[in-house]
Design an enzyme around this catalytic site. Structure first.
Site: not given
Ligand code: OAD
Length: 268
Positions: A120-121, A136, A144, A147, A167, A206
Site C-alpha cells: 500500500v506504499d 490491497h 470518509c 460521505c 462532514c 510470504s
C-alpha cells in the site's frame, strides 16, 4: 483477505546465485508477457519493515487488533493512534529501491505488462511503473466513512485523532483490512493478468495471504514459469515456482537488469 497456510521449506537444488541471476534474466528476455506479484519484502530495502518474521510489523502489532476491519470500526482512535500514525510516518519518508526501479525498467522495455502489488506504499508508481494493480488498495488516500470524500494521507493533520472529514465523519485508509474483500476490479484484472502471462516474478511475498497467493497458482496452471525473488523459501517454492533467487530483491534485481540489458542490446 485471509491468511491460510504456513511456510514449507523447500529450496531448489544447489544452484549458484550467478547462474540463478542469468537464468532469470534469460526467462525475462524471452518473455512476451511478464507479470510481477510483489509483497512487503520488495520495500524492505526502502526502509519499510515487512509484516511477518523478525522485525515485522505483526511482531509489534496484533493484526486482529490493528488491521481487521472490525477492530477499526470498534475503535478507530486506537488504530489511528498506534498503527496508522506509524504507517504514515514510514510511507511518507520512503523512496523506491533498485527492485522497484528494475520492474519499472522492465515495463519500459515492453516485457513487464503489469505489477500486482499487495503493498500500500505506492513505491512502484514512484519508481515510474504505470500499470500497477493495488490488490490491497493504498495508504496514499483516505476516504470518509460517512460521505465518501477522499483526500490524500500526506495532507492530513494527525494532531487530532482520528482524522475527520468536514462532514464530521472519520477517515479510513483506502486499503483493504483483514475481513474485507479485494476490490472486484483489482481482483478481476489480477486474475486476467495471471492467466495471460508467460512469466510471473514473485518478489518479496510470504505467499500465505489469500487470494493474492493464488495468483502464481493461476499463472502456473495457465502455463507460465514462476520465479521467486526472496531471501527465504515460501509455500510456492519447489511446488509452484521453478526458481527461487534466494537474495534481497534490490540486490538481485540490479544484477538481473544488467544481464537483461546485455541480452537485449538493441532495446533502449
Ligand atoms: P510478509 O511480511 O508476509 O512477507 C514478506 C516476505 O518478504 C517474506 O517472505 C520475506 O522473506 C521477504 N523479504 C524480506 N526481506 C526481503 C528483501 N529485502 N527482498 C525480498 N524479499 C524480502 O508480506 P506480504 O507477503 O506482502 O496485508 O504479506 C501479505 C499481506 O499480509 C500484506 O499485504 C498485508 C499483510 O497482512 C494488509 O495488511 C493489507
Amino acid at each position: 483477505m485471509r491468511e491460510v497456510a504456513k511456510v514449507a521449506s523447500i529450496i531448489p537444488g544447489n544452484i549458484r546465485m550467478e547462474t540463478l541471476i542469468k537464468k532469470t534474466a534469460e526467462y525475462i528476455a524471452s518473455s512476451k508477457y511478464a507479470v510481477a506479484l510483489t509483497g512487503a519484502g520488495i520495500s524492505v530495502e526502502s526502509g519499510i519493515p515487512p509484516f511477518r518474521g523478525k522485525g515485522g510489523l505483526w511482531e509489534k502489532f496484533d493484526p486482529m487488533e490493528f488491521a481487521h476491519i472490525d477492530a477499526f470500526m470498534n475503535n478507530p482512535k486506537k488504530v489511528w493512534e498506534m498503527f496508522m500514525r506509524e504507517m504514515k510516518g514510514m510511507l511518507v519518508e520512503s523512496k523506491p529501491n533498485d527492485a522497484h526501479l528494475g520492474l519499472a525498467r522492465l515495463e519500459e522495455l515492453g516485457i513487464l505488462k503489469t505489477i500486482i502489488t499487495q503493498n500500500v506504499d505506492g513505491l512502484h508508481q514512484s519508481a515510474g511503473s504505470k500499470d500497477v494493480i493495488e490488490f490491497h488498495g493504498n495508504f496514499a488516500w483516505l476516504r470518509c466513512l460517512e460521505c465518501g470524500h477522499r483526500c490524500q494521507t500526506v495532507d492530513i493533520n494527525l494532531d487530532h485523532i482520528p482524522p475527520r472529514c468536514d462532514c464530521g465523519g472519520i477517515y479510513r485508509p483506502d486499503c483493504v483490512f483483514f475481513g474485507e474483500g479485494i476490490p472486484p476490479n483489482e481482483l478481476d484484472r489480477s486474475q486476467q493478468a495471471a492467466s495471460q502471462c508467460d512469466l510471473m516474478l514473485v518478489i518479496g511475498t510470504s505467499a500465505i495471504v489469500q487470494p493474492s497467493a493464488f495468483m502464481p497458482v493461476i499463472a502456473k496452471q495457465s502455463g507460465a514459469t514462476i520465479i521467486e525473488i526472496n531471501p527465504e523459501p515460501t509455500p510456492l517454492t519447489g511446488t509452484t515456482s521453478t526458481l527461487l533467487v534466494q537474495e534481497k530483491a534490490g540486490k538481485a534485481m540490479r544484477q538481473i537488469i544488467t544481464e537483461v540489458e546485455r541480452l537485449l542490446p538493441g532495446k533502449k
